[in-house]
Each structure stands twice: as C-alpha cells, then as structure tokens.
Design an enzyme around this catalytic site. Sequence first.
Site, PDB file in Angstrom:
ATOM      1  N   GLU A   1     -15.305 -26.222 -42.131  1.00 56.09           N
ATOM      2  CA  GLU A   1     -16.910 -25.727 -41.965  1.00 56.09           C
ATOM      3  C   GLU A   1     -17.088 -24.481 -42.754  1.00 56.09           C
ATOM      4  OE1 GLU A   1     -14.225 -24.989 -40.212  1.00 56.09           O
ATOM      5  OE2 GLU A   1     -14.550 -22.918 -40.239  1.00 56.09           O
TER       6      GLU A   1
ATOM      7  N   ARG B   1     -16.508 -23.767 -45.749  1.00 62.27           N
ATOM      8  CA  ARG B   1     -16.987 -24.039 -47.124  1.00 62.27           C
ATOM      9  C   ARG B   1     -18.576 -24.195 -46.809  1.00 62.27           C
ATOM     10  NH1 ARG B   1     -12.737 -28.741 -48.293  1.00 62.27           N
ATOM     11  NH2 ARG B   1     -11.721 -27.137 -46.714  1.00 62.27           N
TER      12      ARG B   1
ATOM     13  N   ASP C   1     -14.235 -29.969 -39.268  1.00 65.25           N
ATOM     14  CA  ASP C   1     -13.393 -28.673 -39.175  1.00 65.25           C
ATOM     15  C   ASP C   1     -13.270 -27.996 -40.608  1.00 65.25           C
ATOM     16  OD1 ASP C   1     -11.800 -26.918 -38.192  1.00 65.25           O
ATOM     17  OD2 ASP C   1      -9.886 -28.059 -37.915  1.00 65.25           O
TER      18      ASP C   1
ATOM     19  N   LYS D   1      -9.736 -29.210 -33.143  1.00 67.76           N
ATOM     20  CA  LYS D   1      -8.543 -28.889 -33.271  1.00 67.76           C
ATOM     21  C   LYS D   1      -7.694 -29.172 -32.041  1.00 67.76           C
ATOM     22  CE  LYS D   1      -9.620 -24.935 -36.523  1.00 67.76           C
ATOM     23  NZ  LYS D   1      -8.613 -25.330 -37.644  1.00 67.76           N
TER      24      LYS D   1
HETATM   25  N1  BES Z   1     -10.412 -21.666 -40.247  1.00 66.66           N
HETATM   26  C1  BES Z   1      -9.515 -22.825 -40.845  1.00 66.66           C
HETATM   27  C2  BES Z   1      -8.519 -22.462 -41.670  1.00 66.66           C
HETATM   28  C3  BES Z   1      -7.384 -21.820 -40.901  1.00 66.66           C
HETATM   29  C4  BES Z   1      -6.201 -22.363 -40.311  1.00 66.66           C
HETATM   30  C5  BES Z   1      -7.359 -20.429 -41.112  1.00 66.66           C
HETATM   31  C6  BES Z   1      -5.276 -21.698 -39.896  1.00 66.66           C
HETATM   32  C7  BES Z   1      -6.330 -19.638 -40.500  1.00 66.66           C
HETATM   33  C8  BES Z   1      -5.403 -20.266 -39.868  1.00 66.66           C
HETATM   34  C9  BES Z   1     -10.606 -23.809 -41.529  1.00 66.66           C
HETATM   35  O1  BES Z   1     -11.644 -23.746 -41.114  1.00 66.66           O
HETATM   36  C10 BES Z   1      -9.982 -25.242 -41.339  1.00 66.66           C
HETATM   37  O2  BES Z   1      -9.927 -25.637 -40.214  1.00 66.66           O
HETATM   38  N2  BES Z   1      -9.629 -25.869 -42.399  1.00 66.66           N
HETATM   39  C11 BES Z   1      -9.064 -26.877 -42.401  1.00 66.66           C
HETATM   40  C12 BES Z   1      -9.560 -27.824 -43.497  1.00 66.66           C
HETATM   41  C13 BES Z   1      -9.403 -29.414 -43.408  1.00 66.66           C
HETATM   42  C14 BES Z   1     -10.216 -29.812 -42.327  1.00 66.66           C
HETATM   43  C15 BES Z   1      -9.918 -29.958 -44.810  1.00 66.66           C
HETATM   44  C16 BES Z   1      -7.451 -27.000 -42.497  1.00 66.66           C
HETATM   45  O3  BES Z   1      -7.120 -26.110 -43.348  1.00 66.66           O
HETATM   46  O4  BES Z   1      -6.512 -27.888 -41.812  1.00 66.66           O
HETATM   47 ZN    ZN Z   2     -12.469 -22.366 -39.986  1.00 71.28          ZN
HETATM   48 MN    MN Z   3     -12.250 -25.376 -39.419  1.00 73.53          MN
END
Ligand code: BES
Ligand code: ZN
Ligand code: MN
Length: 498
Positions: free
Chosen positions: A346, A348, A344, A274
């Site tokens: 992860e 799921r 990222d 990230k």
């Molecule tokens: N933990 C994050 C989702 C998240 C983002 C929760 C902001 C709370 C605040 C999750 O693991 C993630 O990184 N999701 C990605 C998925 C994508 C890579 C398909 C996302 O939402 O960008």
């Molecule tokens: Zn996450």
């Molecule tokens: Mn993530």
Amino acid sequence: MSDAVKVGFVPFSTAARGSLVVFCDETLKFGAATRKALGAAAATVRRAAEVSHFKGKLAATLDIVAPDGIKAERLLVIGAGKPAALKDKDFFRLGGVAAGKVLSGAAATIVAELPSGAMTAAQAAAVGAGVRLRAYRFDRYKTKKKDDDAPRRTDVAVAAGDVAAARKAFAPQSHVADGVMLARELVNEPPNVLYPVAFARRASQLRKLGVTVEVLDVKAMTRLGMGALLGVGQGSAQPSRVVIMKWNGGKRGEQPVAFVGKGVCFDTGGISIKSAGGMEEMKGDMGGAACVVGLMHALAARKARVNAIGAIGLVENMPDGNAQRPGDIVTSMSGQTIEIINTDAEGRLVLADVLWYVATKFKPKFMVDLATLTGAIMVALGTEYAGMFSNDDQLAERLTAAGQATGEKVWRMPLGPEYDKLIDSRFADMKNTGGRHGGSITAAQFLQRFVDDTPWAHLDVAGTAMGAPKTDINQSWGSGYGVRLLDQLVADHYEAGR
Ligand code: BES
Ligand code: ZN
Ligand code: MN
C-alpha cells in the site's frame, strides 16, 4: 517531548557538580583544563585504568564512583581513541556515551577538551546534542515509576573553551535534535492515538515555527483525483489526509527542495492481511512521514536559508466491507491506472499520488521520499543502511556523503527498465507488486513512474526507522532516522550564503 536532560555551557573554570566527565586519548593523556579539574584524582584514574585495562579506545569508559581526591560524586573517563581521526558524528557519540552513564544523577559536568586542547565550538555543541539525543525516552504510557528510576531531570554542563561560540553552535544542533525526537515520538505513539487526523493535527503545530501547513481532506483529494491513496484508506473508519508543509527560509521565488513521507498510521495489510506475529510494529509504518515532520521542524526552528516542502500521505490500511480488493483497478492522480494485486503493498500507492502532486505542483529542485516500504530491504541491508534508489547521480552522491557524515547511512540500490517489466499488468498500466524477487527494487521502480522528470531519491527506511538496535545516541524504538541525514544534505548544498 522528553525533557529528561537540560544542557548548558560553562567555562572550564566552573567547579563541577555531580558527575565529572573527561576525555582522554589512547595514551591516557588529558588536556590542561582536564588535568586541573581532576586535581589529586589523577592518581586514582591511573590506578583504575590499570586495574580495569582501560586503554582510551573510542567510546570506552572508565567509571569511578566516589573517587578519591576530588569533590565529584562520580568520575567518568571516556576514551576519545585517536583524537585527530574524530569526525563530527563521533562527538555526538561521545556525548551519548557520557549521557548513558550520568543520567542517573541530578547533575554532571562534561569537560569538552581533548589532550591537544579545547574541542572546537562545533565539537562541543555536538557533544551537547548527543547528550540530548541519548536522553530521549518514551514513557508517556508508563503510569508506575520504579523507585530506582533516574531522576526526572539531569542538568548537564558542557565546559567549553569558548562558551559563547559553543552556545551559538549548539542552538541549531539542538533544534535538529528536537526534530529527531519529534520524529521518534510520532513513531512511538500507538496507532489508536496517532491516526491520520491526529497526525495531521500534530504536523499543524509546525505553524508555531512559521511553517505554512495545508491539510487536504478526503473531499479535496477526491477533487484532485488521488485514487491510489484514497483506495488504501477506504477500508478504514479513519479518514485519510495529505499534509503539505512549507518552510520559506530561502530567496523569494527560489525553487524549493521537497521531502515526501509514507504515513501509513497502521498497516494491517488490508484484505491481504498480515499474520498476527509482530503486527503491532506496523504502528511505525508512518516512519517516513514522521521523519519529514521532524525535518521540517529542524529546518524551521534553525531558520534554514532554504525553501523546503514537506508532504506526507496519511492513511490507515484496514480490512473492512469497504476495503480495497485484490483485482481492483484504481486511477492515480497522474492518470496512470494501477491493478491492485496485494493490498499490503500500500505504501507505493500512497506515495504515487503525493509524489505526483509535489512534482507537478511545486516543480522542486529535487524530491527525496522516505518510506518503510518493504520487508525485503531488511533482508538486503539489515538495519545499518537505508536502501537508496535514485534517478540522479549527483543527488545520490550527496545523500551518500551526508550519510557518512551523520552516521545515518544509505546504500545505493539499482533501478532499470529490466525491473520495470515486472510491474506491467495484464489489465491496467501497472500492478502494485512485482513478485518475490527484488521486492525493494520493483517497489522503487513503481515510485519512479510518478516522479515525472524530477531529480528524485527514494529511501527505504523499513530497517532503520524503527526497531533498529539501540546506539549510543538512540535508545528509542522509533529512531528518528533521516532527520539528521536530510538536514545535513540541505545544510551542505542547498542553503543560500553558507
Ligand atoms: N509496511 C510494510 C513493509 C514493512 C515490513 C516495513 C516490515 C517494516 C517492517 C509494507 O507496506 C508491506 O507490507 N510490504 C510488503 C510488500 C509486498 C506485499 C509486495 C512486504 O514487504 O512484504
Ligand atoms: Zn506498509
Ligand atoms: Mn503493507
């Protein structure tokens, strides 16, 4: 945990200490016991209301310091709006509004009366629970306290018509509030303190309440074939854990209900790392797991007459020389293979193995999972509603109703085979991302492949579990969202003899 307030119940006749809190309707009418408590200050209230255009609207306040004609050091009048229209959640809110004003003093008395008469025991209890929820604060790591900070503790007396009945109704509500605050605490804790093993240790403390807690370590998970979950944790120096909690308050042998939580103690994104801005918030990526632990606390402490399973997958998603790569293919416990496109995505992967484990091992009546799963759910719904995905209309309707009742709202989103195509992989049974469009839906669609034929609902709580705006009953970054929602679901439909 936070003991900033102590709530007790007293009869109407008890003289108020510290602040006096009373409720009126939109005609500025008070009940009989309230009028008695106000005494000669009633005239002061009328004048103050006029001057400040106070109309008694729901949750509006009229705050009079050192009022004339009464002993109380402060008089707080709170609008109850149209009392006949008040729902349970409104009484929590009224308690929260009261606490927001009186916690700066050492004592307060809240007269739990509406113009039409005493609040019911349940309503008075909800006011008391609202006070406790509002009072929670997370200041463990603040070593310097300011001089004008609130006192360490405020004694709040709720004056009720039937004191014994109010106390009795308060006990379970207070246990649920403890569960909410436990969930908040876990979300607020920094990730260097609350890594997977430490989280498992905290969950193990539920044993004191009679919960059976089993902790699966990496060896046990390897034996079970949890390759999806283990792949996420392999780049971290902190070993992964799965925690299974069981509360057996129902009939012996009765099929349990089950709750599953995403517990990513910190989510850097892994190799698909990230960006730096706001990454510290990813300490809250275990909000789903925190809710499950808080819920199990609530159910056990109030001795809910239900058999319930809580299962959480605890990992840290880090990039290192051993970390999972885009392109890796992992084999989940279900036997299905997954091509990693983005490390990222992860959550799921963690849930895939825990859902499969719970579905096949416990054959529950239903499973509800909670996960801070996608940023996309915040784009869709903001912070007011959690996204709900379900393969079962009855479960979805019950969750929607529980959301309305508690104010922890859910909004149903679609699932369907059309979306399923988006996660088909060229090299494995599926891939772990489905592209930019419908990101929350393809994530849910992924999870559905691991629930077998169990009735299931997935709550995407990325917008609600942490960082949501403050409310009258929550001032904390970690909100504890979901504990009251799921406690209500259980109480309404799955408890014997209710
Ligand atoms: N933990 C994050 C989702 C998240 C983002 C929760 C902001 C709370 C605040 C999750 O693991 C993630 O990184 N999701 C990605 C998925 C994508 C890579 C398909 C996302 O939402 O960008
Ligand atoms: Zn996450
Ligand atoms: Mn993530």
